[in-house]
Write a protein that holds these residues in place. Structure first.
Motif, PDB file in Angstrom:
ATOM      1  N   SER A  46       0.823  -1.218   0.000  1.00  0.00           N
ATOM      2  CA  SER A  46       0.000   0.000   0.000  1.00  0.00           C
ATOM      3  C   SER A  46       0.850   1.259   0.000  1.00  0.00           C
ATOM      4  O   SER A  46       0.454   2.290  -0.551  1.00  0.00           O
ATOM      5  N   MET A  47       2.055   1.180   0.614  1.00  0.00           N
ATOM      6  CA  MET A  47       2.930   2.349   0.697  1.00  0.00           C
ATOM      7  C   MET A  47       3.952   2.397  -0.436  1.00  0.00           C
ATOM      8  O   MET A  47       4.773   3.307  -0.494  1.00  0.00           O
ATOM      9  N   HIS A  48       3.916   1.372  -1.315  1.00  0.00           N
ATOM     10  CA  HIS A  48       4.831   1.314  -2.469  1.00  0.00           C
ATOM     11  C   HIS A  48       6.304   1.411  -2.034  1.00  0.00           C
ATOM     12  O   HIS A  48       7.080   2.190  -2.589  1.00  0.00           O
ATOM     13  N   LEU A  49       6.664   0.604  -1.046  1.00  0.00           N
ATOM     14  CA  LEU A  49       8.025   0.607  -0.504  1.00  0.00           C
ATOM     15  C   LEU A  49       8.883  -0.468  -1.175  1.00  0.00           C
ATOM     16  O   LEU A  49       9.666  -1.156  -0.529  1.00  0.00           O
ATOM     17  N   ASP A  50       8.750  -0.592  -2.487  1.00  0.00           N
ATOM     18  CA  ASP A  50       9.419  -1.660  -3.234  1.00  0.00           C
ATOM     19  C   ASP A  50      10.936  -1.625  -3.092  1.00  0.00           C
ATOM     20  O   ASP A  50      11.596  -2.659  -3.126  1.00  0.00           O
ATOM     21  N   GLY A  51      11.501  -0.440  -2.964  1.00  0.00           N
ATOM     22  CA  GLY A  51      12.956  -0.325  -2.915  1.00  0.00           C
ATOM     23  C   GLY A  51      13.596  -1.057  -1.757  1.00  0.00           C
ATOM     24  O   GLY A  51      14.785  -1.375  -1.797  1.00  0.00           O
ATOM     25  N   PHE A  52      12.814  -1.331  -0.713  1.00  0.00           N
ATOM     26  CA  PHE A  52      13.354  -2.008   0.474  1.00  0.00           C
ATOM     27  C   PHE A  52      13.205  -3.530   0.394  1.00  0.00           C
ATOM     28  O   PHE A  52      13.615  -4.235   1.317  1.00  0.00           O
ATOM     29  N   LEU A  53      12.617  -4.018  -0.676  1.00  0.00           N
ATOM     30  CA  LEU A  53      12.247  -5.432  -0.744  1.00  0.00           C
ATOM     31  C   LEU A  53      13.165  -6.262  -1.634  1.00  0.00           C
ATOM     32  O   LEU A  53      12.864  -7.412  -1.927  1.00  0.00           O
ATOM     33  N   TYR A  54      14.288  -5.675  -2.049  1.00  0.00           N
ATOM     34  CA  TYR A  54      15.253  -6.428  -2.860  1.00  0.00           C
ATOM     35  C   TYR A  54      16.258  -7.115  -1.948  1.00  0.00           C
ATOM     36  O   TYR A  54      16.821  -6.500  -1.044  1.00  0.00           O
ATOM     37  N   TRP A  55      16.473  -8.403  -2.199  1.00  0.00           N
ATOM     38  CA  TRP A  55      17.399  -9.205  -1.389  1.00  0.00           C
ATOM     39  C   TRP A  55      18.752  -9.310  -2.084  1.00  0.00           C
ATOM     40  O   TRP A  55      18.964  -8.757  -3.163  1.00  0.00           O
ATOM     41  N   GLY A  56      19.626 -10.068  -1.463  1.00  0.00           N
ATOM     42  CA  GLY A  56      20.960 -10.266  -2.020  1.00  0.00           C
ATOM     43  C   GLY A  56      20.962 -10.957  -3.360  1.00  0.00           C
ATOM     44  O   GLY A  56      21.941 -10.875  -4.110  1.00  0.00           O
ATOM     45  N   ASP A  57      19.881 -11.650  -3.688  1.00  0.00           N
ATOM     46  CA  ASP A  57      19.799 -12.323  -4.987  1.00  0.00           C
ATOM     47  C   ASP A  57      19.390 -11.371  -6.108  1.00  0.00           C
ATOM     48  O   ASP A  57      19.263 -11.774  -7.269  1.00  0.00           O
ATOM     49  N   GLY A  58      19.176 -10.089  -5.753  1.00  0.00           N
ATOM     50  CA  GLY A  58      18.804  -9.103  -6.746  1.00  0.00           C
ATOM     51  C   GLY A  58      17.336  -9.097  -7.106  1.00  0.00           C
ATOM     52  O   GLY A  58      16.886  -8.283  -7.913  1.00  0.00           O
ATOM     53  N   GLU A  59      16.564 -10.020  -6.521  1.00  0.00           N
ATOM     54  CA  GLU A  59      15.126 -10.130  -6.821  1.00  0.00           C
ATOM     55  C   GLU A  59      14.292  -9.403  -5.773  1.00  0.00           C
ATOM     56  O   GLU A  59      14.673  -9.308  -4.609  1.00  0.00           O
ATOM     57  N   LYS A  60      13.132  -8.901  -6.200  1.00  0.00           N
ATOM     58  CA  LYS A  60      12.204  -8.265  -5.266  1.00  0.00           C
ATOM     59  C   LYS A  60      11.331  -9.336  -4.614  1.00  0.00           C
ATOM     60  O   LYS A  60      10.821 -10.232  -5.285  1.00  0.00           O
ATOM     61  N   HIS A  61      11.182  -9.237  -3.296  1.00  0.00           N
ATOM     62  CA  HIS A  61      10.381 -10.185  -2.530  1.00  0.00           C
ATOM     63  C   HIS A  61       9.248  -9.440  -1.826  1.00  0.00           C
ATOM     64  O   HIS A  61       9.128  -8.221  -1.933  1.00  0.00           O
ATOM     65  N   GLU A  62       8.456 -10.174  -1.082  1.00  0.00           N
ATOM     66  CA  GLU A  62       7.299  -9.560  -0.412  1.00  0.00           C
ATOM     67  C   GLU A  62       7.664  -8.898   0.912  1.00  0.00           C
ATOM     68  O   GLU A  62       6.918  -8.054   1.413  1.00  0.00           O
ATOM     69  N   ILE A  63       8.806  -9.298   1.491  1.00  0.00           N
ATOM     70  CA  ILE A  63       9.247  -8.731   2.760  1.00  0.00           C
ATOM     71  C   ILE A  63      10.733  -8.392   2.658  1.00  0.00           C
ATOM     72  O   ILE A  63      11.396  -8.757   1.677  1.00  0.00           O
ATOM     73  N   THR A  64      11.273  -7.717   3.652  1.00  0.00           N
ATOM     74  CA  THR A  64      12.702  -7.391   3.647  1.00  0.00           C
ATOM     75  C   THR A  64      13.519  -8.661   3.890  1.00  0.00           C
ATOM     76  O   THR A  64      13.024  -9.653   4.436  1.00  0.00           O
ATOM     77  N   GLN A  65      14.786  -8.611   3.520  1.00  0.00           N
ATOM     78  CA  GLN A  65      15.625  -9.796   3.694  1.00  0.00           C
ATOM     79  C   GLN A  65      15.827 -10.128   5.169  1.00  0.00           C
ATOM     80  O   GLN A  65      15.887 -11.305   5.538  1.00  0.00           O
ATOM     81  N   ASP A  66      15.939  -9.113   6.012  1.00  0.00           N
ATOM     82  CA  ASP A  66      16.078  -9.390   7.449  1.00  0.00           C
ATOM     83  C   ASP A  66      14.883 -10.181   7.968  1.00  0.00           C
ATOM     84  O   ASP A  66      15.034 -11.123   8.757  1.00  0.00           O
ATOM     85  N   TYR A  67      13.683  -9.812   7.528  1.00  0.00           N
ATOM     86  CA  TYR A  67      12.502 -10.556   7.958  1.00  0.00           C
ATOM     87  C   TYR A  67      12.506 -11.963   7.373  1.00  0.00           C
ATOM     88  O   TYR A  67      12.117 -12.933   8.034  1.00  0.00           O
ATOM     89  N   GLY A  68      12.945 -12.090   6.121  1.00  0.00           N
ATOM     90  CA  GLY A  68      13.052 -13.410   5.502  1.00  0.00           C
ATOM     91  C   GLY A  68      14.022 -14.312   6.237  1.00  0.00           C
ATOM     92  O   GLY A  68      13.866 -15.539   6.251  1.00  0.00           O
ATOM     93  N   ASP A  69      15.028 -13.688   6.874  1.00  0.00           N
ATOM     94  CA  ASP A  69      16.014 -14.443   7.643  1.00  0.00           C
ATOM     95  C   ASP A  69      15.493 -14.875   9.011  1.00  0.00           C
ATOM     96  O   ASP A  69      16.188 -15.567   9.751  1.00  0.00           O
ATOM     97  N   MET A  70      14.288 -14.441   9.364  1.00  0.00           N
ATOM     98  CA  MET A  70      13.700 -14.825  10.650  1.00  0.00           C
ATOM     99  C   MET A  70      12.672 -15.942  10.513  1.00  0.00           C
ATOM    100  O   MET A  70      12.128 -16.399  11.521  1.00  0.00           O
ATOM    101  N   LEU A  71      12.412 -16.372   9.299  1.00  0.00           N
ATOM    102  CA  LEU A  71      11.337 -17.336   9.053  1.00  0.00           C
ATOM    103  C   LEU A  71      11.874 -18.672   8.543  1.00  0.00           C
ATOM    104  O   LEU A  71      12.961 -18.742   7.980  1.00  0.00           O
ATOM    105  N   GLY A  72      11.097 -19.721   8.784  1.00  0.00           N
ATOM    106  CA  GLY A  72      11.416 -21.040   8.246  1.00  0.00           C
ATOM    107  C   GLY A  72      12.192 -21.947   9.173  1.00  0.00           C
ATOM    108  O   GLY A  72      12.309 -23.157   8.923  1.00  0.00           O
ATOM    109  N   TRP A  73      12.719 -21.411  10.261  1.00  0.00           N
ATOM    110  CA  TRP A  73      13.612 -22.193  11.119  1.00  0.00           C
ATOM    111  C   TRP A  73      12.872 -23.273  11.903  1.00  0.00           C
ATOM    112  O   TRP A  73      13.398 -24.373  12.088  1.00  0.00           O
ATOM    113  N   ASP A  74      11.690 -22.985  12.372  1.00  0.00           N
ATOM    114  CA  ASP A  74      10.908 -23.999  13.088  1.00  0.00           C
ATOM    115  C   ASP A  74      10.586 -25.174  12.166  1.00  0.00           C
ATOM    116  O   ASP A  74      10.635 -26.340  12.590  1.00  0.00           O
TER     117      ASP A  74
END
Length: 509
Positions: free
Chosen positions: A355-383
């Motif tokens: 909604s805020m069009h914050l796309d510039g913050f959503l690019y990860w180290g792979d150069g691709e745009k994702h739905e969340i920031t990379q830091d948040y992506g690094d907090m998920l999936g471990w369980d």
């Protein structure tokens, strides 16, 4: 009635409390970060040094888990306190150089709502501690500049010593400060005997880590070489400068004019060395292709001096107008808060980013745009990774589990399974990633291998086993570990230790 000094102190502590409160809101959301799992693992293996960092973060991790617990909230308490201490320390810089209530308010709004400092101020990483030592170094030098009390120079010894045990990047700012002093009228500080005593104290504190590095054949150099080849090589001058301009959001409107005033306003003449050190720091980072966030530790100081400079140049303006403009210019940083700290449930955060069009913050180290920031992506999936690993472990007959090795390809997976797998009574994970190499065994049990595979390396081991069963795949598309696979390898055709030992030797060289 309170004195002006007491009111100033109250304002400084108020903004430190705001920083603390904002970070506390999101401490337990999403999960533990990949790097935090590594630092917890370092704390479980006490040493005078590690492959990628000095030992300070390991001490903090060990203390946090021992006294506060092992949840995301518990391990982030101390980093959050240090973030508030940064706000507090730089706030007292404003007071020391003569800043009044408006300067404190300007500074407090800028630092408390800065996207950069919100994002780096709560994770169990060396960054927030490194920034604190930087700010404290400037504070002590500024205190000496204004009071001429040599005790502040002596205190630089333990501060810089602890800084070196936190992150080697403090050398950048030490070099920049020395050069900045040489270029300014304050160069006589460098002739003070107490400064050299402080340097000796810092060296003595740092020596155990140097000895450790020597005894382990300087792994930091290997790490830096790898970091340069895989990450720093991609850094550009344009990228670094752009990051400095946007990382603090609308606080740009404070620190850029403030930095210019630092060189031209007569009341700031004795602090011009700070301005020189800022630009020299950027030159060093450009030369060594440093990451943009390496410079973040200097901004609380720049904010503090800038706030004072703005206050001095606007003191004849209407007070209500000044405060209104300050709030109008700095409060918009609230927009970026869900990007910086996990204050929203994950799917509400995704909707907010769109909604805020914050796309510039959503690019990860792979150069691709994702739905969340990379830091948040690094907090998920471990369980999910840990649960699947435990599922594989239960497939092994109980009397043969001592012949099992859990092998993970990266330190995040290894640290997560070690930390979260305690409730499943899983054995220690073996990994040749990062500092896990230091305590990896010389030989591994190979009758059963539970292999956590994110890069397809399991294909090199599969031929050595008669059976390879895929237990499961990480299904959370928001996680950086999405599609990581957990394999159970059974019925070995040959001893895989020669392959393992060759890789171990290579990693330790």
């Amino acid at each position: 009635m309170y004195s002006k000094s007491q009111t100033t102190n109250f304002l400084i502590f108020l903004f430190a409390l705001i920083s603390l409160s904002l970070h506390l809101i999101g401490l337990n959301n999403y999960g533990i970060h990949r790097d935090e799992f590594l630092h917890i693992a370092l704390g479980n293996h006490p040493a005078a040094g590690y492959m990628e960092v000095p030992p300070f973060i390991a001490w903090v991790a060990r203390f946090s888990v021992t006294f506060f617990g092992d949840s995301a909230f518990a391990i982030r308490i101390i980093p959050t306190i240090f973030a508030a201490l940064i706000v507090l320390t730089a706030g007292f810089i404003v007071k020391e150089i003569g800043g009044k209530h408006f300067a404190i308010t300007l500074y407090g709004l800028a630092i408390s709502l800065s996207p950069a400092f919100l994002a780096t101020g709560y994770l169990l990483q060396p960054v927030v501690f490194d920034q604190f030592w930087w700010v404290l170094t400037y504070f002590l030098l500024i205190k000496y500049t204004y009071t001429r009390q040599t005790k502040y120079l002596l205190l630089l010894g333990p501060v810089i010593g602890l800084g070196l045990l936190t992150k080697y990047a403090i050398l950048f700012v030490v070099i920049a400060i020395i050069a900045g002093l040489l270029l300014s009228a304050q160069r006589k500080i460098l002739l003070k005997r107490q400064l050299y005593i402080a340097a000796l104290i810092a060296l003595l504190i740092f020596v155990p880590n140097v000895i450790w590095q020597y005894l382990h054949h300087w792994p930091v150099l290997t790490h830096m070489k790898e970091l340069t080849e895989t990450q720093l090589v991609h850094n550009t001058i344009e990228g670094l400068i752009k990051a400095q301009l946007i990382s603090n959001g609308t606080a740009l409107l404070l620190w850029v004019p403030g930095l210019l005033l630092l060189f031209f306003h007569k009341s700031l003449a004795q602090l011009r060395w700070v301005g020189f050190s800022y630009f020299l720091l950027l030159v060093l980072l450009i030369y060594f292709k440093g990451k943009p966030y390496y410079a973040f530790g200097i901004y609380p100081v720049v904010f503090a001096i800038s706030a004072y400079a703005i206050e001095q140049t606007t003191k004849h303006l209407n007070t209500s107008l000044k405060y209104s403009i300050a709030f109008l210019l700095l409060l918009p940083n609230v927009i970026f808060m869900p990007m910086s700290i996990p204050i929203l449930p994950i799917y509400r955060a995704i909707a907010y980013f769109k909604s805020m069009h914050l796309d510039g913050f959503l690019y990860w180290g792979d150069g691709e745009k994702h739905e969340i920031t990379q830091d948040y992506g690094d907090m998920l999936g471990w369980d999910e990774i840990t649960t699947l690993t435990a599922k594989a472990y239960t497939r092994i007959p109980e009397h043969q589990r001592n012949a099992t090795t859990i092998f993970a390809e990266n330190y995040g997976e290894a640290g997560a399974i070690d930390h979260l797998g305690k409730k499943y009574k899983l054995p220690p994970v073996v990994s040749l990633s990062s500092s896990f190499t230091l305590w990896a065994p010389e030989r591994i049990a190979y009758q059963y291998i539970i292999y956590v595979d994110d890069k397809g390396q399991v294909e090199k081991i599969k031929p050595a086993y008669a059976k390879a069963e895929l237990i499961g795949t990480v299904s959370d598309k928001l996680a950086l570990e999405y599609n990581t696979k957990i394999w159970l390898l059974t019925a070995p055709k040959a001893d895989i230790n020669p392959i393992y030992q060759s890789s171990l030797k290579e990693k330790r060289q």
